[in-house]
Design a protein around this motif. Sequence first.
Motif, PDB file in Angstrom:
ATOM      1  N   ARG A 254      58.160  19.488  60.944  1.00 57.61           N
ATOM      2  CA  ARG A 254      58.220  18.896  59.605  1.00 57.61           C
ATOM      3  C   ARG A 254      56.811  18.695  59.040  1.00 57.61           C
ATOM      4  O   ARG A 254      56.552  18.965  57.869  1.00 57.61           O
ATOM      5  N   GLU A 255      55.875  18.251  59.894  1.00 54.83           N
ATOM      6  CA  GLU A 255      54.483  18.093  59.430  1.00 54.83           C
ATOM      7  C   GLU A 255      53.928  19.410  58.911  1.00 54.83           C
ATOM      8  O   GLU A 255      53.271  19.460  57.879  1.00 54.83           O
TER       9      GLU A 255
ATOM     10  N   CYS B 266      63.948  22.949  68.000  1.00 56.79           N
ATOM     11  CA  CYS B 266      63.782  21.591  67.448  1.00 56.79           C
ATOM     12  C   CYS B 266      65.146  20.911  67.336  1.00 56.79           C
ATOM     13  O   CYS B 266      65.318  19.744  67.689  1.00 56.79           O
TER      14      CYS B 266
ATOM     15  N   ASP C  72      59.201  21.085  68.351  1.00 53.35           N
ATOM     16  CA  ASP C  72      59.435  19.659  68.132  1.00 53.35           C
ATOM     17  C   ASP C  72      59.653  19.411  66.635  1.00 53.35           C
ATOM     18  O   ASP C  72      58.853  19.846  65.801  1.00 53.35           O
ATOM     19  N   ALA C  73      60.744  18.695  66.320  1.00 51.54           N
ATOM     20  CA  ALA C  73      61.142  18.544  64.919  1.00 51.54           C
ATOM     21  C   ALA C  73      60.083  17.810  64.092  1.00 51.54           C
ATOM     22  O   ALA C  73      59.792  18.200  62.957  1.00 51.54           O
ATOM     23  N   ALA C  74      59.482  16.739  64.648  1.00 53.42           N
ATOM     24  CA  ALA C  74      58.518  15.965  63.848  1.00 53.42           C
ATOM     25  C   ALA C  74      57.286  16.828  63.541  1.00 53.42           C
ATOM     26  O   ALA C  74      56.771  16.821  62.411  1.00 53.42           O
TER      27      ALA C  74
ATOM     28  N   GLU D 173      63.498  12.816  61.490  1.00 55.96           N
ATOM     29  CA  GLU D 173      62.666  14.022  61.559  1.00 55.96           C
ATOM     30  C   GLU D 173      63.506  15.307  61.579  1.00 55.96           C
ATOM     31  O   GLU D 173      63.029  16.386  61.274  1.00 55.96           O
ATOM     32  N   LEU D 174      64.780  15.158  61.940  1.00 54.23           N
ATOM     33  CA  LEU D 174      65.648  16.331  62.055  1.00 54.23           C
ATOM     34  C   LEU D 174      66.425  16.600  60.768  1.00 54.23           C
ATOM     35  O   LEU D 174      66.964  17.680  60.570  1.00 54.23           O
ATOM     36  N   ARG D 175      66.433  15.629  59.892  1.00 55.18           N
ATOM     37  CA  ARG D 175      67.340  15.677  58.736  1.00 55.18           C
ATOM     38  C   ARG D 175      67.224  16.996  57.958  1.00 55.18           C
ATOM     39  O   ARG D 175      66.192  17.304  57.382  1.00 55.18           O
TER      40      ARG D 175
ATOM     41  N   LEU E  78      66.688  19.913  58.694  1.00 54.77           N
ATOM     42  CA  LEU E  78      65.578  20.811  59.046  1.00 54.77           C
ATOM     43  C   LEU E  78      66.025  22.274  59.012  1.00 54.77           C
ATOM     44  O   LEU E  78      65.223  23.175  58.779  1.00 54.77           O
TER      45      LEU E  78
END
Length: 385
Positions: free
Chosen positions: A51-52, A309, A46-48, A325-327, A329
């Motif tokens: 990113r975390e 993701c 999951d992208a979010a 959230e995907l930007r 990545l």
Amino acid sequence: MMAQPVNEWERRLYLAAHPVGYPFLRTLARIGPVVRVPSVGVVVNDAALAREVLLDGETFRKDGPGSSGALWTPVLGPSVLLNMEGAAHHELRRRLAGLFTPGSAEQICSDVLAGQSADLGSRLASGAAVDLVEVARAAAGAVICALIGLDGGRGREMVDDGERITAMIGLRTRAMSLAQQDSARAVLGGITASAATAYQAAGTTTVVGRMRGLDLSEEEAVGAAAAFFLTGTETVATFVPRLIALLCDTGELDRVSASPDELLDPAIDEALRVTTPSPAMLRSVAAPGRVGRIKVRSGDRIVLATHNCARALGPFDLDRPHPPELRHLWFGAGPHFCIGYPLAMAEIRTLARTVLAHTPLRVVRRAATRGVLIPTYRILEVARS
Ligand code: HEM
């Protein structure tokens, strides 16, 4: 020729590269946002959440067991950006910050790739079938040679060498065997020797020479050069043919070539999302905590499945914006965000613009490479239609 289902060839490239690992990875995406997999690690789809993890460099580190740092430290030494954390990493990134600005990256590419671009343009204009795999590999090789002051003629063979090193790595690889370390060192020896000479010469014509002016020690500069080679050659070389093939297969090539100033960057971004040349990122857990609903312990290995993701958004679609959230990545996020991003974009734009200036084009021949880390065409011939 029948139209290809969107992304069908991308699937074939992934399957040729990872016949078992790829279907397994895609199955994990269907199981949930975070999945603990014995002998692989905690896989994040999951992208979010990914990113975390990337933004929390204290808990999720690249210098612990099971991280990519652990893979490379025996070969490259302890201080090569991609295996560093904390203050030392921050300080080295700070000193390297000015190395690849968008302006300097464009300049490097226009200097180094002028001849190759002109040759590509005239071959396409003549109606010949041109293998974009050869073109992109020669170009990515020439750029890395220019960074470290090697004769550009060696670039093409260096891309093959790099591919042989990364092909030793799979989803479950936690460390290289001693024999693998030896062969990686043998290939990297050519890079580090040339980088050391460029450093000692201290000129401004090579990027490594410029590092001396940025107060890097010889060891740091040589390590950075090796890291550039490992992370910045195959990624770009494999991506350019995939980008053009995706644009042909989705029928978007002509639209992008009609408005390259407006559409080329979004097309590159969307193709990077679909292809994810760096399909996964690794971290090692330094303190107990959680990733989504899954509890993690110190020493756990986290596999950020960038590909899963990014693919969650669907197939290639030039008109669909990327959620925050995907930007980018596919270039990472947080402290380890790809330092070569401006250079990668400049290389890709330089080659893509030349190809786009010779549309309409069609793919006349293609085949996938087997058994590599980064999925790639073995051949992708295009010709004017
Ligand atoms: C399309 C091309 C490229 C892609 C998709 C890509 C992707 C990435 C990703 C995902 C990371 C972060 C890894 C992580 O956090 O674990 C990264 C880091 C890095 N990239 Fe790139 N990269 C590309 C091109 C380049 C180029 C051209 C260079 C330099 C010449 C480069 C040099 C680096 C370095 C040195 C790092 C480590 C940075 C650090 O750890 O502080 N990359 N890249």
